[in-house]
Enzyme design. Structure first.
Site, short mmCIF file in Angstrom:
data_model
loop_
_atom_site.label_atom_id
_atom_site.label_comp_id
_atom_site.label_asym_id
_atom_site.label_seq_id
_atom_site.Cartn_x
_atom_site.Cartn_y
_atom_site.Cartn_z
N HIS A 32 0.85 -1.20 0.00
CA HIS A 32 0.00 0.00 0.00
C HIS A 32 0.88 1.24 0.00
O HIS A 32 2.10 1.16 0.14
CB HIS A 32 -1.00 -0.02 1.16
CG HIS A 32 -0.40 0.08 2.53
ND1 HIS A 32 0.45 -0.88 3.05
CD2 HIS A 32 -0.53 1.00 3.52
CE1 HIS A 32 0.80 -0.55 4.28
NE2 HIS A 32 0.23 0.60 4.58
N HIS B 126 1.21 3.94 1.97
CA HIS B 126 1.71 4.68 3.12
C HIS B 126 3.24 4.69 3.04
O HIS B 126 3.86 3.71 2.62
CB HIS B 126 1.25 4.05 4.44
CG HIS B 126 -0.18 4.38 4.78
ND1 HIS B 126 -0.96 3.59 5.59
CD2 HIS B 126 -0.95 5.43 4.41
CE1 HIS B 126 -2.16 4.15 5.70
NE2 HIS B 126 -2.18 5.26 4.99
N ASP C 122 5.74 4.35 5.01
CA ASP C 122 6.62 3.36 5.64
C ASP C 122 6.64 2.04 4.86
O ASP C 122 7.36 1.12 5.24
CB ASP C 122 6.25 3.14 7.11
CG ASP C 122 4.79 2.76 7.31
OD1 ASP C 122 3.94 3.14 6.49
OD2 ASP C 122 4.51 2.07 8.31
N ASP D 246 -0.43 -3.83 5.88
CA ASP D 246 -1.07 -3.55 7.16
C ASP D 246 -2.54 -3.93 7.06
O ASP D 246 -3.16 -3.78 6.01
CB ASP D 246 -0.99 -2.06 7.47
CG ASP D 246 0.44 -1.56 7.66
OD1 ASP D 246 1.39 -2.35 7.69
OD2 ASP D 246 0.60 -0.33 7.76
#
Lengths: 301, 301
Positions: free
Chosen positions: A60, A62, A64, A210
């Protein structure tokens, strides 16, 4: 299969902890999974050969999980890479990477091939003779996929003593490996299982990060050899898990148990915790065996 | 002024070397100059307080000077930053950063203020009571600016013994500091230099990276207190300097000499060199004093 954890902490890179990145060695592939900031340095530190990475899977968008990708792509260019690079990532990353390369007037001199993911159902995104990769749709704050890496069923192993004793022509060896009954020199059909042994059971690895606790992934990851499931929080912060769409160690363990996996690897820890032992302890109240990912750790699966 | 070198190597981040980033402390400002991948970790390692950084200056859009910025912006958000953040950078970086924040659904909750640079002539881009920042147009493969940081001329210092002896009303102190002649209690005008001392001479710092040898910057950086000039190559690779629009150590020294600067700091070394001493030796055949930047080094200017 070998799993190299380059980074397994959430949110921000810090002096001694790295955001998500891991390298899965499976049938001569080196698959890079996620690519947080600093991943290229972690690859160097752990002596993973850059030119063996030909497929990168991004869960994804994001930071991090993806802010290290543009730097890695640029470094490949500076090192004179010629091999194609395939990137499997949510739609949007291609636009962002290409914009950055354009602004730096730094187009790659190798082929950069984006496979943009938009499907909310599991799909096959890679396949060769020995391996498949499928997406695992996850439940996070932005569009997110886990990835299921599977070895294909291998050939049966010839028992050469038996094969020679039965007097089987070499032309039938391939069929034997595929499980067929074949004739001997006298023309008599001999049963396959008298001359072969089963292939080693194919292994599988599911990367799920996540994600909030999400039982809908269970049929997809059923009985995998190893499940990496995020566990951002301990039980004491369970009230943070649902709104941020993350999981606790116990929730990861509950998924592992329901999916009847062979082993659970925890990671994506919040950097608020100084000691990781409690993640293992809490998860083991529900399921075992539980292993803790840590930066630089290597798992033989 | 204090200059913290966070990274001073060219091209790619490696296990023990970092791409360009430095923090200039000047009159209570912490100015971040360039922001290669891993800069946020270098800031942590060198214990520089994130929330004191309010202005970031980006020279150009090659990855080794800007790929760490989006991660730093994201980390500021995660740490609950409230203060405005000003970014001075070539046009295009704003679009790239905003796209990445949008894709991660991670808008900042503080004000992110871009000052997009497009001018090919030097311009004033920051000014407050005590400091100015001007661009230094450089000659590189993409649009690039160096930055000139200058303290303003300070107030003259009162010699309080003399002021009291002359019997000057306190209402005139401000004018005295500004250099004016003022009347004493008898109405007689007293000459300023009898009661004040000159301010400390204002300091200045010029950051010039990346750039080919370019004499047109000399009037802009004339007599600065410290010049940081890139020196990607040694003389043995001078044939690489012109086509890549980088400089050698000797070329950096020639600029320092022509501009009559007080000290030269070298950096942006190619990672092909194991030992930096030759950079200093070659530069000192033309100009001195020469200092070598290195990651983690702090210069008092």
């Amino acid at each position: 299969m070998k799993l190299n954890i380059l980074g397994c902490y959430s949110a921000t890179p810090r002096t001694f902890t790295n955001p998500t990145a891991q390298v899965l060695e499976i049938n001569n592939h080196l698959f890079l999974i996620d690519c947080g900031e600093g991943t290229q340095v972690q690859l160097r530190r752990h002596k993973i050969k850059f030119n063996r990475i030909k497929h990168i899977f991004i869960s994804h968008l994001h930071g991090d999980h993806c802010f290290g990708l543009v730097g890695l792509i640029s470094t490949f260019r500076l090192l004179g890479r010629e091999a194609d690079l395939h990137i499997y990532a949510p739609k949007g990353l291609k636009e962002s990477i290409l914009l950055q390369l354009k602004l730096g007037n730094s187009w790659t001199n190798y082929n950069l091939i984006f496979h943009e993911l938009t499907n909310n159902k599991s799909e096959l995104i890679f396949e060769d003779e020995k391996v498949t990769v499928e997406t695992i749709p996850l439940d996070h704050r932005v569009y997110t996929n886990g990835f299921l890496f599977r070895e294909k069923e291998g050939d049966r192993k010839l028992d050469m003593n038996a094969v020679l004793n039965e007097g089987i022509d070499v032309a039938y060896y391939r069929k034997l490996k595929q499980g067929a009954d074949v004739p001997n020199l006298k023309g008599v059909i001999v049963r396959n299982e008298l001359m072969t042994k089963p292939a080693a059971p194919p292994k599988s690895y599911a990367f799920c990060s996540d994600t909030a606790y999400n039982e809908s992934i269970i049929p997809l990851i059923s009985s995998v050899t190893a499940l990496y499931h995020e566990s951002t929080f301990l039980d004491q912060h369970i009230e943070l898990a649902a709104p941020t769409k993350h999981s606790t160690a116990k929730q990861a363990a509950a998924i592992a148990k329901l999916a009847n996996v062979e082993q659970l690897i925890l990671g994506h820890y919040s950097t608020r915790y100084d000691n990781l032992d409690a993640f293992k302890e809490e998860a083991e109240t529900i399921y075992s065996p539980v292993y803790l990912a840590d930066d630089g750790k290597v798992f033989d699966i």
